[in-house]
Design an enzyme around this catalytic site. Structure first.
Site, PDB file in Angstrom:
ATOM      1  CB  THR A  77      39.603  18.006  36.890  1.00 53.98           C
ATOM      2  OG1 THR A  77      38.969  17.098  37.775  1.00 53.98           O
ATOM      3  CG2 THR A  77      40.210  17.257  35.735  1.00 53.98           C
ATOM      4  CG  ASP A 138      35.944  31.297  48.692  1.00 53.01           C
ATOM      5  OD1 ASP A 138      36.325  31.051  49.852  1.00 53.01           O
ATOM      6  OD2 ASP A 138      36.656  31.100  47.690  1.00 53.01           O
ATOM      7  CG  MET A 180      40.879  29.658  53.373  1.00 55.78           C
ATOM      8  SD  MET A 180      40.259  27.997  53.099  1.00 55.78           S
ATOM      9  CE  MET A 180      41.810  27.126  52.881  1.00 55.78           C
ATOM     10  CD  GLU A 233      43.437  31.789  50.436  1.00 52.87           C
ATOM     11  OE1 GLU A 233      42.193  31.842  50.274  1.00 52.87           O
ATOM     12  OE2 GLU A 233      44.073  30.762  50.254  1.00 52.87           O
ATOM     13  CD  GLN A 285      39.699  30.160  57.386  1.00 60.56           C
ATOM     14  OE1 GLN A 285      39.184  31.242  57.169  1.00 60.56           O
ATOM     15  NE2 GLN A 285      40.908  29.872  56.952  1.00 60.56           N
ATOM     16  NE  ARG A 286      38.161  23.604  51.540  1.00 56.81           N
ATOM     17  CZ  ARG A 286      39.155  23.564  50.644  1.00 56.81           C
ATOM     18  NH1 ARG A 286      39.606  24.691  50.141  1.00 56.81           N
ATOM     19  NH2 ARG A 286      39.663  22.432  50.245  1.00 56.81           N
TER      20      ARG A 286
HETATM   21  N1  LIG Z   1      37.075  27.916  33.814  1.00 57.81           N
HETATM   22  C1  LIG Z   1      36.568  26.688  33.898  1.00 57.81           C
HETATM   23  N2  LIG Z   1      35.978  26.120  32.811  1.00 57.81           N
HETATM   24  C2  LIG Z   1      35.483  24.880  32.881  1.00 57.81           C
HETATM   25  N3  LIG Z   1      35.547  24.098  33.983  1.00 57.81           N
HETATM   26  C3  LIG Z   1      36.123  24.586  35.076  1.00 57.81           C
HETATM   27  C4  LIG Z   1      36.649  25.910  35.115  1.00 57.81           C
HETATM   28  N4  LIG Z   1      37.137  26.119  36.335  1.00 57.81           N
HETATM   29  C5  LIG Z   1      36.957  24.989  37.030  1.00 57.81           C
HETATM   30  N5  LIG Z   1      36.337  24.051  36.294  1.00 57.81           N
HETATM   31  C6  LIG Z   1      35.994  22.676  36.699  1.00 57.81           C
HETATM   32  O1  LIG Z   1      35.375  22.685  37.972  1.00 57.81           O
HETATM   33  C7  LIG Z   1      36.188  22.007  38.920  1.00 57.81           C
HETATM   34  C8  LIG Z   1      36.155  22.705  40.226  1.00 57.81           C
HETATM   35  O2  LIG Z   1      36.621  24.017  40.067  1.00 57.81           O
HETATM   36  P1  LIG Z   1      37.355  24.764  41.238  1.00 57.81           P
HETATM   37  O3  LIG Z   1      37.575  26.159  40.824  1.00 57.81           O
HETATM   38  O4  LIG Z   1      38.522  23.958  41.672  1.00 57.81           O
HETATM   39  O5  LIG Z   1      36.321  24.657  42.443  1.00 57.81           O
HETATM   40  P2  LIG Z   1      34.909  25.366  42.650  1.00 57.81           P
HETATM   41  O6  LIG Z   1      33.899  24.673  41.856  1.00 57.81           O
HETATM   42  O7  LIG Z   1      34.723  25.228  44.111  1.00 57.81           O
HETATM   43  O8  LIG Z   1      35.101  26.810  42.232  1.00 57.81           O
HETATM   44  C9  LIG Z   1      37.554  21.956  38.311  1.00 57.81           C
HETATM   45  O9  LIG Z   1      38.263  20.887  38.817  1.00 57.81           O
HETATM   46  C10 LIG Z   1      37.242  21.836  36.840  1.00 57.81           C
HETATM   47  O10 LIG Z   1      36.946  20.506  36.515  1.00 57.81           O
HETATM   48  O1  LIG Z   2      42.165  23.730  49.160  1.00 62.56           O
HETATM   49  P1  LIG Z   2      42.924  24.488  48.132  1.00 62.56           P
HETATM   50  O2  LIG Z   2      42.944  23.795  46.827  1.00 62.56           O
HETATM   51  O3  LIG Z   2      44.259  24.885  48.650  1.00 62.56           O
HETATM   52  O4  LIG Z   2      42.141  25.833  47.839  1.00 62.56           O
HETATM   53  C1  LIG Z   2      42.025  26.900  48.706  1.00 62.56           C
HETATM   54  C2  LIG Z   2      40.871  27.763  48.232  1.00 62.56           C
HETATM   55  O5  LIG Z   2      39.669  27.032  48.342  1.00 62.56           O
HETATM   56  C3  LIG Z   2      38.712  27.769  49.090  1.00 62.56           C
HETATM   57  O6  LIG Z   2      38.781  27.338  50.434  1.00 62.56           O
HETATM   58  C4  LIG Z   2      37.316  27.515  48.579  1.00 62.56           C
HETATM   59  O7  LIG Z   2      37.245  27.776  47.213  1.00 62.56           O
HETATM   60  P2  LIG Z   2      36.225  27.011  46.260  1.00 62.56           P
HETATM   61  O8  LIG Z   2      34.907  27.004  46.939  1.00 62.56           O
HETATM   62  O9  LIG Z   2      36.212  27.811  45.000  1.00 62.56           O
HETATM   63  O10 LIG Z   2      36.711  25.635  46.057  1.00 62.56           O
HETATM   64  C5  LIG Z   2      39.212  29.211  48.982  1.00 62.56           C
HETATM   65  O11 LIG Z   2      38.762  30.031  50.028  1.00 62.56           O
HETATM   66  C6  LIG Z   2      40.686  29.027  49.008  1.00 62.56           C
HETATM   67  O12 LIG Z   2      41.321  30.102  48.394  1.00 62.56           O
END
Ligand SMILES: Nc1ncnc2c1ncn2[C@@H]1O[C@H](COP(=O)(O)OP(=O)(O)O)[C@@H](O)[C@H]1O
Ligand SMILES: O=P(O)(O)OC[C@H]1O[C@](O)(COP(=O)(O)O)[C@@H](O)[C@@H]1O
Ligand SMILES: [Mg+2]
Length: 358
Positions: A77, A138, A180, A233, A285-286
């Site tokens: 989101t 990651d 990745m 990446e 990879q995921r």
């Molecule tokens: N900087 C941020 N501040 C607040 N919420 C965040 C932020 N970044 C991401 N989120 C929330 O966490 C969710 C997942 O973040 P994302 O970076 O896509 O995956 P991950 O948790 O794997 O790093 C986002 O969809 C958003 O709802």
């Molecule tokens: O599936 P998407 O949205 O293209 O994102 C790719 C990214 O998600 C990852 O696979 C995992 O990242 P997160 O664990 O932060 O979601 C990264 O290695 C890669 O850069």
């Protein structure tokens, strides 16, 4: 007293999400029996914002230990706007709090990476009872030595490198494999070493293309007719490292590249005269079943989170430190990334082995 426990999975999926969900649920049922009810929030914070959830029963958690992906669905989101009311006029933070209240939750478990932990911390500061669980291929969550999903991805990426080796050798080619990891290079470093890559390029160590080409030529001089380059990446060259992220991504886009891999391949072919190809395993990879290591880790983390629920220790996230499962305060880890540090032992190992880091 009866407890209602919400669970959501957020961000990129990874192997071990279902194993962790199962670990939480089985341990909760074992410890609390009929005194626990589990509510599955669908598609991460999107579901929490939009009131999409369902009552789960014990049967939902059977047979999912080995299952890839997440039975709850996940979503990214738009995050920086979490506190901003946009055109849809939805106050997302208020909406999330409302769903938590409507679903009569006593606590909420957020399985995710760095982004997920930022919102988890935000919700905790808003007074909700939150427990985080560290997922990501990651391996870049602050405060934990390892995240679930990482080692399965290492296994997959290593197999890719192994398979690329035989075709590279047969054709006398240079093969660039894009692994990745946008900000952190752990997956590339581990799989690069496990797969015997000759050159490993990481986001944390900006590369010089001349040094990459020299490494290929050095190998050729010593009788190796092929080279394997593992490129993260998020790898960038020394010039890009001097710029802001926005600046170099714009420059790259202008040149027709999104990641560095294709550009490296083109330069290596031109400068060394060796035929060069690119392999991008991407979301493979995921995908799929978690490795035995990740199943154990997921079960350790999940069952520990169940204990935290029982003792009502909230505002924390689960971690593995020196082989012990512990919890960190959300506010201490949110907003931080665990990159490969300069003195990382594996970097020294790579250098000792004659692996070029560009
Ligand atoms: N900087 C941020 N501040 C607040 N919420 C965040 C932020 N970044 C991401 N989120 C929330 O966490 C969710 C997942 O973040 P994302 O970076 O896509 O995956 P991950 O948790 O794997 O790093 C986002 O969809 C958003 O709802
Ligand atoms: O599936 P998407 O949205 O293209 O994102 C790719 C990214 O998600 C990852 O696979 C995992 O990242 P997160 O664990 O932060 O979601 C990264 O290695 C890669 O850069
Ligand atoms: Mg992320």
């Amino acid at each position: 007293m009866k407890k209602r426990v919400g669970i959501l999975t957020s961000g990129g999926d990874c192997p071990g999400l279902n194993a962790t969900i199962r670990g939480v649920a089985k341990a909760l049922y074992a410890r609390m029996g009929d005194n626990v009810e589990i509510v599955g929030i669908l598609n991460g914070y999107h579901g929490l914002i939009n009131g999409e959830y369902r009552e789960m029963c014990e049967d939902d958690f059977r047979g999912i230990l080995t299952l890839g992906g997440t039975i709850l669905g996940t979503k990214r989101t738009p995050f920086k706007l979490m506190r901003v009311v946009e055109d849809d006029k939805i106050d997302k933070v208020a909406a999330m709090k409302k769903t938590y209240k409507d679903a009569k939750l006593d606590c909420l478990l957020c399985l995710g990476g760095n982004g997920t932990h930022k919102t988890a911390n935000l919700l905790s500061q808003e007074g909700l009872n939150i427990i985080g669980l560290p997922k990501t291929i990651d391996n870049d969550i602050y405060g934990t030595d390892v995240t679930f999903g990482f080692h399965t991805a290492v296994d997959i990426a290593t197999e890719v490198i192994d398979r690329i080796h035989t075709t590279a050798g047969s054709h006398s080619r240079v093969m660039c494999i894009e692994i990745m990891g946008n900000k952190a290079g752990w997956l590339t470093l581990y799989s690069g070493i496990a797969g015997g890559a000759d050159i490993i390029l990481l986001p944390e160590q900006p590369y010089d293309i001349d040094r990459v080409c020299e490494a290929v030529e050095r190998r050729a001089k010593r009788g190796s007719n092929f080279s394997i380059i593992a490129v993260a990446e998020g790898a960038m060259n020394v010039d890009e490292a001097k710029l802001k992220r926005k600046e170099w991504t714009a420059k790259r886009a202008e040149a027709g590249y999104t990641t560095a891999t294709n550009r490296i391949a083109a330069a290596v072919q031109k400068k060394t005269g060796m035929e060069t190809r690119v392999c991008i395993p991407g979301h493979m990879q995921r995908g799929g079943s978690p490795s035995a290591y990740d199943r154990v880790l997921a079960t350790q983390f999940g069952s520990y989170a169940a204990k935290l629920v029982e003792i009502e220790q909230y505002g924390v996230t689960v971690a593995l430190v020196n082989n012990h499962v512990i919890s960190n305060r959300l506010e201490d880890i949110a907003g931080k990334t665990r990159n490969i540090p300069e003195g990382c032992e594996l970097l020294t190992v790579a250098k000792r082995m004659g692996i070029s880091l560009g």
